[in-house]
Scaffold this motif. Sequence first.
Motif, PDB file in Angstrom:
ATOM      1  N   LEU A 123       0.833  -1.207   0.000  1.00 45.93           N
ATOM      2  CA  LEU A 123       0.000   0.000   0.000  1.00 45.93           C
ATOM      3  C   LEU A 123       0.858   1.245   0.000  1.00 45.93           C
ATOM      4  O   LEU A 123       0.597   2.205  -0.727  1.00 45.93           O
ATOM      5  CB  LEU A 123      -0.912   0.000   1.229  1.00 45.93           C
ATOM      6  CG  LEU A 123      -2.140  -0.890   1.142  1.00 45.93           C
ATOM      7  CD1 LEU A 123      -2.779  -1.032   2.509  1.00 45.93           C
ATOM      8  CD2 LEU A 123      -3.128  -0.308   0.158  1.00 45.93           C
ATOM      9  N   GLY A 127       0.933   3.952  -2.857  1.00 38.99           N
ATOM     10  CA  GLY A 127       0.477   5.290  -2.512  1.00 38.99           C
ATOM     11  C   GLY A 127       1.523   6.363  -2.745  1.00 38.99           C
ATOM     12  O   GLY A 127       1.220   7.538  -2.820  1.00 38.99           O
ATOM     13  N   LYS A 156      -4.208   3.059   5.768  1.00 40.45           N
ATOM     14  CA  LYS A 156      -3.273   3.097   4.648  1.00 40.45           C
ATOM     15  C   LYS A 156      -4.011   3.041   3.319  1.00 40.45           C
ATOM     16  O   LYS A 156      -3.644   3.708   2.354  1.00 40.45           O
ATOM     17  CB  LYS A 156      -2.277   1.939   4.747  1.00 40.45           C
ATOM     18  CG  LYS A 156      -1.476   1.987   6.028  1.00 40.45           C
ATOM     19  CD  LYS A 156      -0.100   1.375   5.887  1.00 40.45           C
ATOM     20  CE  LYS A 156       0.654   1.558   7.196  1.00 40.45           C
ATOM     21  NZ  LYS A 156       2.067   1.380   7.098  1.00 40.45           N
ATOM     22  N   LEU A 159      -5.356   6.541   2.385  1.00 44.43           N
ATOM     23  CA  LEU A 159      -4.400   7.461   1.762  1.00 44.43           C
ATOM     24  C   LEU A 159      -3.951   6.963   0.398  1.00 44.43           C
ATOM     25  O   LEU A 159      -3.639   7.748  -0.493  1.00 44.43           O
ATOM     26  CB  LEU A 159      -3.205   7.696   2.680  1.00 44.43           C
ATOM     27  CG  LEU A 159      -3.526   8.576   3.872  1.00 44.43           C
ATOM     28  CD1 LEU A 159      -2.274   8.898   4.664  1.00 44.43           C
ATOM     29  CD2 LEU A 159      -4.180   9.865   3.426  1.00 44.43           C
ATOM     30  N   CYS A 160      -3.918   5.651   0.241  1.00 44.73           N
ATOM     31  CA  CYS A 160      -3.616   5.116  -1.078  1.00 44.73           C
ATOM     32  C   CYS A 160      -4.692   5.532  -2.054  1.00 44.73           C
ATOM     33  O   CYS A 160      -4.411   5.929  -3.188  1.00 44.73           O
ATOM     34  CB  CYS A 160      -3.530   3.596  -0.972  1.00 44.73           C
ATOM     35  SG  CYS A 160      -2.607   2.851  -2.285  1.00 44.73           S
TER      36      CYS A 160
ATOM     37  N   MET B 119       2.143   9.272   4.354  1.00 44.42           N
ATOM     38  CA  MET B 119       2.030   8.543   3.104  1.00 44.42           C
ATOM     39  C   MET B 119       1.434   9.461   2.052  1.00 44.42           C
ATOM     40  O   MET B 119       0.474  10.179   2.342  1.00 44.42           O
ATOM     41  CB  MET B 119       1.119   7.318   3.271  1.00 44.42           C
ATOM     42  CG  MET B 119       1.244   6.354   2.122  1.00 44.42           C
ATOM     43  SD  MET B 119      -0.245   5.415   1.788  1.00 44.42           S
ATOM     44  CE  MET B 119      -0.081   4.114   2.948  1.00 44.42           C
ATOM     45  N   GLY B 120       2.019   9.422   0.875  1.00 47.32           N
ATOM     46  CA  GLY B 120       1.489  10.230  -0.209  1.00 47.32           C
ATOM     47  C   GLY B 120       1.411  11.702   0.129  1.00 47.32           C
ATOM     48  O   GLY B 120       0.562  12.435  -0.374  1.00 47.32           O
ATOM     49  N   GLU B 122       0.559  12.991   2.937  1.00 46.11           N
ATOM     50  CA  GLU B 122      -0.433  13.284   3.979  1.00 46.11           C
ATOM     51  C   GLU B 122      -0.079  12.530   5.253  1.00 46.11           C
ATOM     52  O   GLU B 122       0.619  11.536   5.214  1.00 46.11           O
ATOM     53  CB  GLU B 122      -1.837  12.844   3.518  1.00 46.11           C
ATOM     54  CG  GLU B 122      -2.289  13.462   2.226  1.00 46.11           C
ATOM     55  CD  GLU B 122      -2.752  14.905   2.388  1.00 46.11           C
ATOM     56  OE1 GLU B 122      -2.822  15.379   3.544  1.00 46.11           O
ATOM     57  OE2 GLU B 122      -3.016  15.553   1.376  1.00 46.11           O
ATOM     58  N   ILE B 123      -0.632  12.994   6.368  1.00 36.97           N
ATOM     59  CA  ILE B 123      -0.386  12.302   7.630  1.00 36.97           C
ATOM     60  C   ILE B 123      -1.168  11.012   7.642  1.00 36.97           C
ATOM     61  O   ILE B 123      -2.361  10.979   7.318  1.00 36.97           O
ATOM     62  CB  ILE B 123      -0.819  13.183   8.810  1.00 36.97           C
ATOM     63  CG1 ILE B 123      -0.067  14.502   8.764  1.00 36.97           C
ATOM     64  CG2 ILE B 123      -0.576  12.484  10.123  1.00 36.97           C
ATOM     65  CD1 ILE B 123      -0.658  15.538   9.678  1.00 36.97           C
ATOM     66  N   LEU B 124      -0.479   9.941   8.050  1.00 38.01           N
ATOM     67  CA  LEU B 124      -1.108   8.636   8.045  1.00 38.01           C
ATOM     68  C   LEU B 124      -1.635   8.268   9.420  1.00 38.01           C
ATOM     69  O   LEU B 124      -2.716   7.731   9.565  1.00 38.01           O
ATOM     70  CB  LEU B 124      -0.077   7.604   7.568  1.00 38.01           C
ATOM     71  CG  LEU B 124      -0.442   6.141   7.569  1.00 38.01           C
ATOM     72  CD1 LEU B 124      -1.637   5.904   6.689  1.00 38.01           C
ATOM     73  CD2 LEU B 124       0.737   5.341   7.049  1.00 38.01           C
TER      74      LEU B 124
END
Lengths: 774, 184
Positions: A123, A127, A156, A159-160, B119-120, B122-124
């Motif tokens: 992931l 992502g 996760k 956000l992915c 992640m990406g 942004e805050i995960l």
Amino acid sequence: MSPSVRLQEMIRVIRGARTQGEERGVIQRECAAIRAQFRQADNGTRSHNLAKLLYVHMLGYPAHFGQMECVRLIASPRYNEKRVGYLGAMMLLDEKQDASLLITNSIKNDLSHSSQYVQSLALCTLGCMGSAEMCRDLAPEIDRLLRASNSYIKKKAALCAVHIVRKVPELGELFTPASRSLLSEKNHGVLHGAVVLITELCERNPETLEQFRKAVPELVQIMKGLVMSGYSPEHNVAGISDPFLQVRILRLLRILGRNNETASDAVNDLLAQVATNTDSSKTAGSAVLYETVLTVMDIKSESGLRVMEYISMTSLQKIVQTDHNAVQRHRGTIVDCLKDQDASVKRRALELSLALVSAVNIRSLMKELLLFLSSCPPELRAHTTSGIFNAAERYAPSQRWHIDTILHVLTTAGGDVRDETVPNLIQLITTATELHCYTVHKLYRALIADISVQSLVQVACWCIGEYGDLLLRGECEETEPVQVAEDDVLDALETVLQSHMSSPATRGFALTATMKLSTRITHNVDRIRSIVSIYGSCIDVELQQRAVEYNALFKKYDHMRAAVLERMPVIDKSSPGHTNGESAGGSIKEMEPTKRTQEVVLPQEPANQVCDLLDLLGGSGEPPQPSPALSTTMLGPVSSTAGGDLLDLLGGLDVTPVPPSVIVYEKNGVTLKLQTDRQTDTGMTITLTATNSTDREITSLTLQAAVPKSVQLQMKAPSGDVIPAHGLGQVTQTVLLNNPNKVSLKMRVRVCYTSQDFVCQDTVQIDSFPSPAW
Amino acid sequence: MLRFLLLFSRQGKLRLQKWFTPVTEREKKKVIREMTLMVLARPPRSCNFLHWRDLKIVYKRYASLYFCCGLEDQDNELLTLEVLHRYVELLDKYFGNVCELDIIFNFEKAYFILDEFLMGGEILETSKTAVGIAMEEAETLQEVTPPPPPPPLTHTHGHLSLTHLPKYVNMFSVLFTDNGGVYE
């Protein structure tokens, strides 16, 4: 012993290289070894080698031969190899490389792996660097994971999904249903991811936005829970419960509430609550407050408008101390609020505008402030005028602009300006030598138009007296030429003298100006003589005295008249006796006007140095105020509260009449003088002036001060830190003392400077302050 | 969203780089060079926010390391300061009194921690404890391959005392002072 010791070994060796060349050599050898290892069959060291390669890559060396190795490692069944492989993929591969396609299959498989940590690796990689095709391929998988998995994977996957939507917006529809249900999750990580995803979906698709408006009450509930909840150690940051989530929710509410009445109304209460309950002393609180304000500014609502604007201003005021730049962006809105109907909103907007003034925006902001002045409620006028003057003084882009601004203020609201405006303006005018002609013309015109505003009339009279010859000459570059006859000028002054609107002080100005003109005009000296003699029997004692003296100047001392009444030298701000522009009497120091540097970076006294000074005072009771977490380059006063048992040493303030400027320090050719500019019951303003009589200039001059407990100290920015040699220039620094408890005022000043390559530091104690100059 | 996150030392040496959008190698090098130049040139007490191209740059110094990230226009800069702070806290929790050397020698761990937190762009995860737990559990999955024979102890110490290594500076203790570490 950790398995990656070989990696660390290599790192050590690389860092041990003494030159670039040596480092390159080491790295070439290592890379060759790594390449060889890659070619071999699996021998359990592949992950270490890839890790080594990644380190080398971070140093800036090429590492593309590792790309295939990443692909291989990702496909490995071993977790640690997968981990490094995915890391390598994120670092070495991007969607433009062909190799990235090869990992799509591995990612797909890993997304359904039994271990959540393997799933999470896939992931994460998807992502971060998933290409559009990969996203299209794997989107259904992600949707599945969004619905039916544990929170660790859900967050996760959320956000992915965000990444996928950014890459391929059409896929947004796929995720909409799942994201709605995620809002009821308790886990903050999932909630956060859900909010981010919904934000992304709403920003791209107006229909989705409509749909999610129904979620506003739910979001408001969640937010309320966060704001009012008790302490949660897991999510607490400086007293705020999960500021990250709060900010994201506010941002989403902003988008949902924009241009929509019902949604905005629902949010209003919440915003007020957040604004009042959030403590903005630390960054976390400020961040939430800032986002709240942005939200308030964006959403519209009938009922709550005034209150919201008021609250947002208050919040911005808190923030502007910590983060000036962020608030600058909203200057436009703040300026609009100046035009608001509500008085409290106006007041807040005014204070905020004044706080936001800087060298960059001074011209435009001043226009707005002047506009505001013409229509502002009377109770705010005095505050506005003093604010405008302060701002103009600090940031005036040119002297002409400065003079124009002050004149504008005087004509608009002259009755509400403070007393020291007149001398300040006069002093300013004398320094602007090129503008004398322009200024006197402008003032003359203002005078003949209206003589009711005392401050303006006083300045006008003074200028006409000083620069009457320029006025009569008629030509002036900066304004249209107008023919002014001597009679006209004398008429104007006489009108002022005779008008019942003129205060005694104003008449004094007018009389003196008339007298001065006797040396500057040619034809009507007799007329002046007669005016002066008439006032010799005036009821007003002050006027009578002046008139009699001037009469004497005509009769007995006529030979001295020209010399006495000649043009005044440029007035230094600290010199005494320039109240009424008297050319006779008083010791006017002929000094160059201090150059004002526009944006001096104020070196804020670091906390430990202030402590030293406090120690000198005999132990500090309270710690000094901590400087704000985010300091700015703006000129800002540094305030420190000093502790100390100074009171033991005090015997009571000894106020003996002393000359206005006192020498408090004299050593190595450096002289420090102190002068009191103003003194009130509860405070005083003093100016410290440093001069240098040596052959070489003094550099790095700093002045620090400490005062007894309960007295507040504010040191304004010094005019500079270099004192030219031979007394050719000086450095001044203004200090404001606020003494609300009226304790005996003492001060210790520490002087630091570099003279002829020696660093000198001395401390002086000031026990008595001179009485103010005027 | 964050566009990138960089860690570099006071001499401009890069210690960690994370890019949240596809960027060519050449462009990466350019950005790194410009960031280091811009941030290292800042006087100690200046504002943590900068403008560069169309991005907002937020940076903060912890001991000998600068943490620098690029934000888009609608992101909250003040919150990003908190993000940087949280990352340092996570590192500190994991390494125990983290310092620059830890990040140099265990850079892959620093990345893994970062990947549990962001992640990406942004805050995960917003919980302080969850990231640590995830890291611990992932470690248990690591298969222990037989380590190579450890080098003799003196050798190790000798390397560690090389003169140009930065001093052992505890990053965390500097966390709560304002801009600019006190140690050098």
